[in-house]
Design a protein around this motif. Structure first.
Motif, PDB file in Angstrom:
ATOM      1  N   SER A   7       5.889   4.635  -7.542  1.00 41.26           N
ATOM      2  CA  SER A   7       5.577   5.753  -6.646  1.00 41.26           C
ATOM      3  C   SER A   7       6.247   5.549  -5.288  1.00 41.26           C
ATOM      4  CB  SER A   7       4.064   5.864  -6.450  1.00 41.26           C
ATOM      5  OG  SER A   7       3.415   6.037  -7.683  1.00 41.26           O
ATOM      6  N   ALA A   8       6.670   6.639  -4.674  1.00 40.83           N
ATOM      7  CA  ALA A   8       7.290   6.568  -3.350  1.00 40.83           C
ATOM      8  C   ALA A   8       6.191   6.647  -2.286  1.00 40.83           C
ATOM      9  CB  ALA A   8       8.287   7.699  -3.173  1.00 40.83           C
ATOM     10  N   PRO A   9       5.891   5.563  -1.578  1.00 43.29           N
ATOM     11  CA  PRO A   9       4.804   5.582  -0.589  1.00 43.29           C
ATOM     12  C   PRO A   9       5.130   6.463   0.609  1.00 43.29           C
ATOM     13  CG  PRO A   9       6.009   3.517  -0.465  1.00 43.29           C
ATOM     14  CD  PRO A   9       6.537   4.243  -1.660  1.00 43.29           C
ATOM     15  N   ASP A  10       4.101   7.158   1.115  1.00 40.51           N
ATOM     16  CA  ASP A  10       4.303   8.011   2.287  1.00 40.51           C
ATOM     17  C   ASP A  10       3.530   7.523   3.512  1.00 40.51           C
ATOM     18  OD1 ASP A  10       1.751   8.703   1.468  1.00 40.51           O
ATOM     19  OD2 ASP A  10       2.270  10.752   0.883  1.00 40.51           O
ATOM     20  N   LEU A  11       2.754   6.439   3.358  1.00 43.80           N
ATOM     21  CA  LEU A  11       2.096   5.767   4.484  1.00 43.80           C
ATOM     22  C   LEU A  11       2.219   4.271   4.226  1.00 43.80           C
ATOM     23  CD1 LEU A  11       0.388   5.940   7.096  1.00 43.80           C
ATOM     24  CD2 LEU A  11      -1.649   5.920   5.654  1.00 43.80           C
ATOM     25  N   ILE A  12       2.869   3.564   5.142  1.00 48.52           N
ATOM     26  CA  ILE A  12       3.229   2.163   4.905  1.00 48.52           C
ATOM     27  C   ILE A  12       2.816   1.309   6.091  1.00 48.52           C
ATOM     28  CG2 ILE A  12       5.164   0.574   4.529  1.00 48.52           C
ATOM     29  CD1 ILE A  12       6.621   3.330   3.513  1.00 48.52           C
ATOM     30  N   LEU A  13       2.214   0.164   5.795  1.00 51.88           N
ATOM     31  CA  LEU A  13       1.855  -0.815   6.826  1.00 51.88           C
ATOM     32  C   LEU A  13       2.534  -2.138   6.504  1.00 51.88           C
ATOM     33  CD1 LEU A  13       0.172  -1.692   9.311  1.00 51.88           C
ATOM     34  CD2 LEU A  13      -1.651  -2.307   7.710  1.00 51.88           C
ATOM     35  N   ILE A  14       3.361  -2.620   7.424  1.00 50.76           N
ATOM     36  CA  ILE A  14       4.057  -3.889   7.242  1.00 50.76           C
ATOM     37  C   ILE A  14       3.384  -4.951   8.100  1.00 50.76           C
ATOM     38  CG2 ILE A  14       6.251  -5.110   7.541  1.00 50.76           C
ATOM     39  CD1 ILE A  14       7.696  -2.482   6.988  1.00 50.76           C
ATOM     40  N   ASP A  15       2.804  -5.937   7.413  1.00 51.35           N
ATOM     41  CA  ASP A  15       2.088  -7.015   8.095  1.00 51.35           C
ATOM     42  C   ASP A  15       2.341  -8.327   7.346  1.00 51.35           C
ATOM     43  OD1 ASP A  15       0.414  -8.372   9.836  1.00 51.35           O
ATOM     44  OD2 ASP A  15      -1.422  -7.811   8.791  1.00 51.35           O
ATOM     45  N   GLY A  16       3.623  -8.570   7.047  1.00 45.54           N
ATOM     46  CA  GLY A  16       3.996  -9.747   6.285  1.00 45.54           C
ATOM     47  C   GLY A  16       4.459 -10.867   7.197  1.00 45.54           C
ATOM     48  N   GLU A  17       5.639 -11.409   6.912  1.00 45.42           N
ATOM     49  CA  GLU A  17       6.180 -12.517   7.697  1.00 45.42           C
ATOM     50  C   GLU A  17       6.540 -12.038   9.101  1.00 45.42           C
ATOM     51  OE1 GLU A  17      10.224 -15.117   7.644  1.00 45.42           O
ATOM     52  OE2 GLU A  17       9.138 -15.035   5.735  1.00 45.42           O
ATOM     53  N   GLY A  18       5.862 -12.597  10.102  1.00 47.51           N
ATOM     54  CA  GLY A  18       6.023 -12.116  11.472  1.00 47.51           C
ATOM     55  C   GLY A  18       7.178 -12.734  12.216  1.00 47.51           C
ATOM     56  N   THR A  19       8.376 -12.643  11.644  1.00 42.82           N
ATOM     57  CA  THR A  19       9.592 -13.139  12.276  1.00 42.82           C
ATOM     58  C   THR A  19      10.627 -12.025  12.281  1.00 42.82           C
ATOM     59  OG1 THR A  19      10.580 -13.902  10.185  1.00 42.82           O
ATOM     60  CG2 THR A  19       9.135 -15.452  11.375  1.00 42.82           C
ATOM     61  N   TYR A  20      11.682 -12.220  13.058  1.00 47.23           N
ATOM     62  CA  TYR A  20      12.767 -11.231  13.083  1.00 47.23           C
ATOM     63  C   TYR A  20      13.298 -10.982  11.675  1.00 47.23           C
ATOM     64  CZ  TYR A  20      17.511  -9.413  13.592  1.00 47.23           C
ATOM     65  OH  TYR A  20      18.645  -8.665  13.455  1.00 47.23           O
ATOM     66  N   GLU A  21      13.668 -12.054  10.978  1.00 45.49           N
ATOM     67  CA  GLU A  21      14.244 -11.902   9.639  1.00 45.49           C
ATOM     68  C   GLU A  21      13.235 -11.328   8.653  1.00 45.49           C
ATOM     69  OE1 GLU A  21      17.193 -12.019   8.628  1.00 45.49           O
ATOM     70  OE2 GLU A  21      18.196 -12.927  10.349  1.00 45.49           O
ATOM     71  N   GLY A  22      11.963 -11.765   8.757  1.00 42.33           N
ATOM     72  CA  GLY A  22      10.940 -11.275   7.847  1.00 42.33           C
ATOM     73  C   GLY A  22      10.689  -9.791   8.000  1.00 42.33           C
ATOM     74  N   VAL A  23      10.536  -9.347   9.235  1.00 44.75           N
ATOM     75  CA  VAL A  23      10.297  -7.925   9.509  1.00 44.75           C
ATOM     76  C   VAL A  23      11.514  -7.092   9.105  1.00 44.75           C
ATOM     77  CG1 VAL A  23       9.988  -6.239  11.357  1.00 44.75           C
ATOM     78  CG2 VAL A  23       8.589  -8.294  11.309  1.00 44.75           C
ATOM     79  N   LYS A  24      12.688  -7.599   9.408  1.00 43.52           N
ATOM     80  CA  LYS A  24      13.908  -6.863   9.067  1.00 43.52           C
ATOM     81  C   LYS A  24      14.037  -6.689   7.559  1.00 43.52           C
ATOM     82  CE  LYS A  24      18.936  -6.945   9.689  1.00 43.52           C
ATOM     83  NZ  LYS A  24      20.084  -7.680  10.280  1.00 43.52           N
ATOM     84  N   ARG A  25      13.814  -7.765   6.812  1.00 38.78           N
ATOM     85  CA  ARG A  25      13.955  -7.690   5.351  1.00 38.78           C
ATOM     86  C   ARG A  25      12.897  -6.778   4.733  1.00 38.78           C
ATOM     87  NH1 ARG A  25      13.982 -12.752   4.518  1.00 38.78           N
ATOM     88  NH2 ARG A  25      16.241 -13.010   4.691  1.00 38.78           N
TER      89      ARG A  25
END
Length: 265
Positions: free
Chosen positions: A152-170
């Motif tokens: 399914s294509a999500p329409d509300l997304i929360l990103i709270d994973g690896e809190g680093t530049y590379e982690g957030v970017k990926r």
């Protein structure tokens, strides 16, 4: 938890990295959303309530209300979050979204809730608020996950994973490949604390390097929340009255509390 709002009228920092410069840029542009004004508007239209754990390591309470309020206002159908831990966020949108998807750290990984609870000497509360009958969950490092597995294509997304530049970017680049065209994307820890203007190292820079110039113009911060948000341009009009950096209004929240027990099975 049910909320009732009051307004009270009344009458800044850190080493300057790229994320901090980007934060100052957003404040200068006026891309700031008043959490109090937004939740007050939501409360006029909907019955807004949440159930949260208040356990150390979980998000700031207003963040959960903002996420759920956005889901209600824009009638979101498919919610995806990276980083679930206890499951407060996904639990509170599961009653308004038709589908919920969780991509979160494996139990044995050093950044899982299981490891956090062991470090703090408390019981393991991993996934305690996640109803597995409603939630499609992948317990895997998001940095190595094949997001094409999500149908399914999500329409509300929360990103709270690896809190680093590379982690957030990926994570952000992966999300952009599968999201719906009009998806709202939220990042959990853009600021050090809800009311500060001090950026978390690397987060905004990681976000910026994933967005086009047009998308960056639609990146917003919140005045009393650590969240950052990408809001599609044609959604902005519905949020227009809440986009204000109001330094003179103090919003307070009356809490009508009831307590639930969720025993370890």
């Amino acid at each position: 938890m049910k909320l009732f709002f009051k307004e009270r009228k009344g009458n800044k920092g850190a080493r300057l990295g790229r994320s901090q410069e980007l934060m100052y840029e957003k404040y200068a542009e006026g891309n700031i959303i008043s959490v109090g004004k937004f939740l007050q508007g939501i409360e006029r239209m909907y019955s807004l309530s949440i159930e949260i754990s208040f356990i150390s390591g979980t998000a700031f309470p207003l963040n959960y209300l903002v996420v759920k309020g956005l889901g209600m206002l824009f009638d979101r159908k498919c919610y995806l979050e990276i980083g679930s831990y206890i499951g407060d966020s996904i639990h509170n949108v599961s009653d308004i979204c038709e589908k919920c998807i969780s991509v979160t750290a494996p139990i044995r990984s050093p950044w899982s809730m299981n490891s956090y609870c062991k470090k703090c000497g408390i019981n393991d509360f991993s996934n305690r608020l996640i109803d597995t009958d409603k939630v499609e969950q992948y317990m895997v490092n998001s940095q190595h996950f094949d997001f094409k597995k999500i149908s399914s294509a999500p329409d509300l997304i929360l990103i709270d994973g690896e809190g680093t530049y590379e982690g957030v970017k990926r994570d952000t680049l992966n999300i952009k490949k599968i999201k719906s065209q009009k998806a709202i994307i939220l990042w959990q820890l853009v600021k050090r604390n809800p009311t500060s203007r001090i950026a978390c190292d690397g987060i905004l820079a990681g976000i910026r390097d994933c967005l086009t110039e047009e998308e960056w113009r639609d990146l917003y911060l919140f005045d009393n929340s650590t969240l950052g948000m990408f809001l599609p341009g044609d959604h902005v009009e519905r949020m227009r009255e809440y986009i204000v950096d109001d330094k003179k209004t103090l919003y307070t929240y009356n809490l009508d509390v009831s307590v639930n027990e969720r025993k370890i099975k």
